[in-house]
Design a protein around this motif. Structure first.
Motif, PDB file in Angstrom:
ATOM      1  N   UNK A  43     106.141 -20.981 -48.233  1.00  0.00           N
ATOM      2  CA  UNK A  43     106.413 -20.178 -49.430  1.00  0.00           C
ATOM      3  C   UNK A  43     106.060 -18.702 -49.252  1.00  0.00           C
ATOM      4  N   UNK A  44     105.272 -18.352 -48.260  1.00  0.00           N
ATOM      5  CA  UNK A  44     104.988 -16.928 -48.047  1.00  0.00           C
ATOM      6  C   UNK A  44     106.211 -16.187 -47.507  1.00  0.00           C
ATOM      7  N   UNK A  45     107.273 -16.938 -47.203  1.00  0.00           N
ATOM      8  CA  UNK A  45     108.514 -16.320 -46.742  1.00  0.00           C
ATOM      9  C   UNK A  45     109.331 -15.728 -47.893  1.00  0.00           C
ATOM     10  N   UNK A  46     108.986 -16.042 -49.131  1.00  0.00           N
ATOM     11  CA  UNK A  46     109.738 -15.520 -50.272  1.00  0.00           C
ATOM     12  C   UNK A  46     109.481 -14.026 -50.431  1.00  0.00           C
ATOM     13  N   UNK A  47     110.518 -13.215 -50.272  1.00  0.00           N
ATOM     14  CA  UNK A  47     110.366 -11.771 -50.451  1.00  0.00           C
ATOM     15  C   UNK A  47     110.034 -11.413 -51.881  1.00  0.00           C
ATOM     16  N   UNK A  48     110.538 -12.206 -52.858  1.00  0.00           N
ATOM     17  CA  UNK A  48     110.329 -11.918 -54.274  1.00  0.00           C
ATOM     18  C   UNK A  48     109.188 -12.730 -54.865  1.00  0.00           C
ATOM     19  N   UNK A  49     108.433 -13.400 -54.033  1.00  0.00           N
ATOM     20  CA  UNK A  49     107.275 -14.120 -54.509  1.00  0.00           C
ATOM     21  C   UNK A  49     107.581 -15.466 -55.141  1.00  0.00           C
ATOM     22  N   UNK A  50     106.565 -16.036 -55.773  1.00  0.00           N
ATOM     23  CA  UNK A  50     106.648 -17.348 -56.411  1.00  0.00           C
ATOM     24  C   UNK A  50     106.373 -17.193 -57.899  1.00  0.00           C
ATOM     25  N   UNK A  51     107.184 -17.846 -58.723  1.00  0.00           N
ATOM     26  CA  UNK A  51     107.001 -17.840 -60.167  1.00  0.00           C
ATOM     27  C   UNK A  51     106.575 -19.238 -60.602  1.00  0.00           C
ATOM     28  N   UNK A  52     105.463 -19.340 -61.302  1.00  0.00           N
ATOM     29  CA  UNK A  52     104.967 -20.620 -61.811  1.00  0.00           C
ATOM     30  C   UNK A  52     105.424 -20.810 -63.256  1.00  0.00           C
ATOM     31  N   UNK A  53     105.798 -22.045 -63.600  1.00  0.00           N
ATOM     32  CA  UNK A  53     106.119 -22.408 -64.978  1.00  0.00           C
ATOM     33  C   UNK A  53     105.164 -23.524 -65.404  1.00  0.00           C
ATOM     34  N   UNK A  54     104.341 -23.257 -66.422  1.00  0.00           N
ATOM     35  CA  UNK A  54     103.355 -24.218 -66.919  1.00  0.00           C
ATOM     36  C   UNK A  54     103.649 -24.538 -68.382  1.00  0.00           C
ATOM     37  N   UNK A  55     103.254 -25.725 -68.832  1.00  0.00           N
ATOM     38  CA  UNK A  55     103.418 -26.072 -70.239  1.00  0.00           C
ATOM     39  C   UNK A  55     103.350 -27.566 -70.459  1.00  0.00           C
ATOM     40  N   UNK A  56     102.945 -27.977 -71.651  1.00  0.00           N
ATOM     41  CA  UNK A  56     102.916 -29.399 -71.975  1.00  0.00           C
ATOM     42  C   UNK A  56     104.318 -29.976 -72.002  1.00  0.00           C
ATOM     43  N   UNK A  57     105.265 -29.203 -72.541  1.00  0.00           N
ATOM     44  CA  UNK A  57     106.664 -29.632 -72.599  1.00  0.00           C
ATOM     45  C   UNK A  57     107.573 -28.456 -72.246  1.00  0.00           C
ATOM     46  N   UNK A  58     108.746 -28.783 -71.712  1.00  0.00           N
ATOM     47  CA  UNK A  58     109.742 -27.759 -71.436  1.00  0.00           C
ATOM     48  C   UNK A  58     109.716 -27.157 -70.050  1.00  0.00           C
ATOM     49  N   UNK A  59     108.823 -27.643 -69.180  1.00  0.00           N
ATOM     50  CA  UNK A  59     108.720 -27.050 -67.838  1.00  0.00           C
ATOM     51  C   UNK A  59     110.019 -27.186 -67.049  1.00  0.00           C
ATOM     52  N   UNK A  60     110.562 -28.396 -67.003  1.00  0.00           N
ATOM     53  CA  UNK A  60     111.770 -28.613 -66.201  1.00  0.00           C
ATOM     54  C   UNK A  60     112.949 -27.807 -66.744  1.00  0.00           C
ATOM     55  N   UNK A  61     113.115 -27.826 -68.062  1.00  0.00           N
ATOM     56  CA  UNK A  61     114.214 -27.091 -68.680  1.00  0.00           C
ATOM     57  C   UNK A  61     114.089 -25.597 -68.416  1.00  0.00           C
ATOM     58  N   UNK A  99     114.097 -25.554 -42.504  1.00  0.00           N
ATOM     59  CA  UNK A  99     114.555 -25.956 -41.171  1.00  0.00           C
ATOM     60  C   UNK A  99     113.422 -26.680 -40.454  1.00  0.00           C
ATOM     61  N   UNK A 100     113.743 -27.328 -39.360  1.00  0.00           N
ATOM     62  CA  UNK A 100     112.702 -28.062 -38.627  1.00  0.00           C
ATOM     63  C   UNK A 100     111.663 -27.122 -38.026  1.00  0.00           C
ATOM     64  N   UNK A 101     111.965 -25.825 -38.022  1.00  0.00           N
ATOM     65  CA  UNK A 101     111.011 -24.841 -37.514  1.00  0.00           C
ATOM     66  C   UNK A 101     110.265 -24.136 -38.654  1.00  0.00           C
ATOM     67  N   UNK A 102     110.414 -24.679 -39.877  1.00  0.00           N
ATOM     68  CA  UNK A 102     109.666 -24.147 -41.004  1.00  0.00           C
ATOM     69  C   UNK A 102     110.272 -22.924 -41.648  1.00  0.00           C
ATOM     70  N   UNK A 103     111.539 -22.637 -41.378  1.00  0.00           N
ATOM     71  CA  UNK A 103     112.192 -21.468 -41.958  1.00  0.00           C
ATOM     72  C   UNK A 103     112.908 -21.856 -43.252  1.00  0.00           C
ATOM     73  N   UNK A 104     112.824 -20.980 -44.238  1.00  0.00           N
ATOM     74  CA  UNK A 104     113.415 -21.254 -45.539  1.00  0.00           C
ATOM     75  C   UNK A 104     114.270 -20.067 -45.971  1.00  0.00           C
ATOM     76  N   UNK A 105     115.528 -20.327 -46.260  1.00  0.00           N
ATOM     77  CA  UNK A 105     116.443 -19.262 -46.666  1.00  0.00           C
ATOM     78  C   UNK A 105     116.447 -19.146 -48.191  1.00  0.00           C
ATOM     79  N   UNK A 106     115.466 -18.452 -48.704  1.00  0.00           N
ATOM     80  CA  UNK A 106     115.368 -18.232 -50.152  1.00  0.00           C
ATOM     81  C   UNK A 106     114.624 -16.927 -50.387  1.00  0.00           C
ATOM     82  N   UNK A 107     114.964 -16.271 -51.494  1.00  0.00           N
ATOM     83  CA  UNK A 107     114.330 -14.997 -51.840  1.00  0.00           C
ATOM     84  C   UNK A 107     113.136 -15.168 -52.762  1.00  0.00           C
TER      85      UNK A 107
END
Length: 426
Positions: A43-61, A99-107
């Motif tokens: 996940x440190x490969x994300x140029x735009x970082x990581x966004x967390x979604x927390x909540x008792x209800x509505x997280x998936x939506x 990928x099998x080498x740990x590469x992730x194509x996501x921003x």
């Protein structure tokens, strides 16, 4: 090369689990045992970082909404779309993308996270933004007190790198402040909440907190609601100026409109000056319902509309969103919801009957419905048989058979209707 063996083994286990009909988080558990740094490294490969979604209800939506809005802005998004929100579940979701080498194509990573593991995960994933949706009465057998859940969320919010987005109308979460983080809020107008049959079901509405003395501003506020969509007013915390977005909602109900406001405000702070209102509106216009939340799937010549719940708040809000009593209804809860004594707090008056009651808790539901004076057609604990009974009913005039189910029953029902997992959605 340290990634190759753990990833290959994890994928092999994932294939076996799916072949046996499961969506198992065990592949992720295995990878984390073999390579504890897997989540951090990937996940440190994300140029735009990581966004967390927390909540008792509505997280998936909300995670689904936020992911689609970010994609509409041209970003490659990694997310956990089936709601697997524990560390092993997120690791399992990564196995399908890396990928099998740990590469992730996501921003950017947009992840719903279980509140009990959120602080731990924050230490691995270092979220740039944390979104807190609500504190509602949920899983008391696990959390004991709703205030504990609020503390878990606010402790996680304090670890955010830059932004926190929180619920203005939740008295546990709304007052959150920070001297080092940008804190903004979302909410719904007082008038809309007052018009809702049972409000928004926040835990504070049941005496958990005292009212704050100063009103808080919501930078994204739901101002109007219709059967098809909502109007969300956007304002700026500083500098003035405002605008209004008319959006189409992927599912019905005020709670979905509030989730949309939360998603839009989070996209605004994450994208900054790149946020484009027209792209957000376009994202909602093209948006499909989240997994099992308002989905409509073929069942013979008709459609099954899925309404998923996990606690009293989510069931009540979804019942309140029904425009009319459904023509045909299946209601099912299984052992995935261990204690369902809360069903006596739910107002079932939006239903005038239930055709089939199912799941391991079927007889408990039937007793509750009997107390409410709601006629029942059949009690059939086996969900597979219950679905066959629903199929055999005459075609409803609305062409819709309503399935009101908890998560585990939803998964079984989807498979029986020919939709075995998220990757094979129609």
């Amino acid at each position: 090369m340290k990634y190759v063996l753990p990833i290959l083994l994890g994928r092999l286990v994932r294939i076996i689990a799916r072949a046996r009909g499961g969506g198992s988080a065990y592949p992720g558990y295995l990878v984390l045992k073999l390579l504890p740094s897997f989540l951090t490294d990937v996940t440190k490969q994300f140029d735009r970082g990581v966004l967390f979604v927390l909540g008792s209800n509505g997280k998936s939506t909300t995670t689904h909404m936020l992911s689609d809005v970010m994609r509409a802005h041209g970003l490659r998004v990694f997310t956990n779309p089936t709601g697997a929100n524990l560390p092993q579940g997120i690791a399992s979701a990564l196995l399908s993308e890396v990928s099998i080498f740990g590469k992730l194509k996501a921003d950017v990573g947009v992840l719903e996270v279980d509140e009990a593991f959120a602080v731990e995960l924050s230490g691995h994933l270092h979220p740039s933004t944390v979104l807190m949706l609500n504190v509602q009465v949920d899983q008391l057998y696990r959390f004991y007190e709703t205030s504990r859940v609020a503390d878990m969320m606010t402790d996680t919010a304090a670890t955010a790198g830059t932004h926190v987005v929180t619920n203005r109308d939740d008295e546990y979460l709304g007052p959150f402040t920070s001297s080092t983080l940008d804190v903004t809020r979302f909410g719904a107008s007082t008038e809309l909440v007052a018009e809702a049959p049972h409000g928004l079901q926040n835990a504070s509405a049941f005496g958990g907190q005292t009212e704050g003395s100063a009103p808080l501003q919501a930078e994204a506020e739901v101002r109007a609601l219709s059967a098809q969509g909502a109007t969300i007013a956007l304002s700026r915390a500083t500098g003035g100026g405002s605008s209004s977005l008319d959006i189409r909602l992927p599912a019905k109900g005020l709670h979905y409109a509030v989730d949309a406001a939360a998603a839009i405000q989070t996209a605004r702070v994450a994208l900054g000056s790149e946020f484009d209102e027209s792209k957000a509106v376009a994202a909602f216009a093209a948006m499909k319902p989240a997994y099992g939340r308002g989905e409509r799937l073929k069942i013979g010549t008709d459609e099954a509309e899925f309404v998923m719940f996990k606690n009293a708040a989510s069931l009540q809000l979804n019942l309140d969103a029904l425009a009319d009593a459904p023509e045909q209804v299946l209601l099912a809860i299984d052992e995935g919801t261990p204690d369902i004594s809360w069903i006596y707090d739910v107002d079932f008056s939006s239903l005038d009957h239930v055709d089939v009651v199912s799941g391991e808790k079927a007889w408990q539901i039937a007793l509750r419905l009997e107390h409410a004076g709601i006629p029942i057609g059949t009690v059939e604990p086996r969900i597979e048989k219950a679905i066959e009974l629903m199929k055999a009913l005459p075609a409803p005039a609305s062409k819709t058979k309503n399935f009101i189910v908890n998560y585990e029953q939803m998964m079984i029902a989807r498979k029986m209707l020919g939709y075995p997992d998220l990757e094979k959605r129609a």
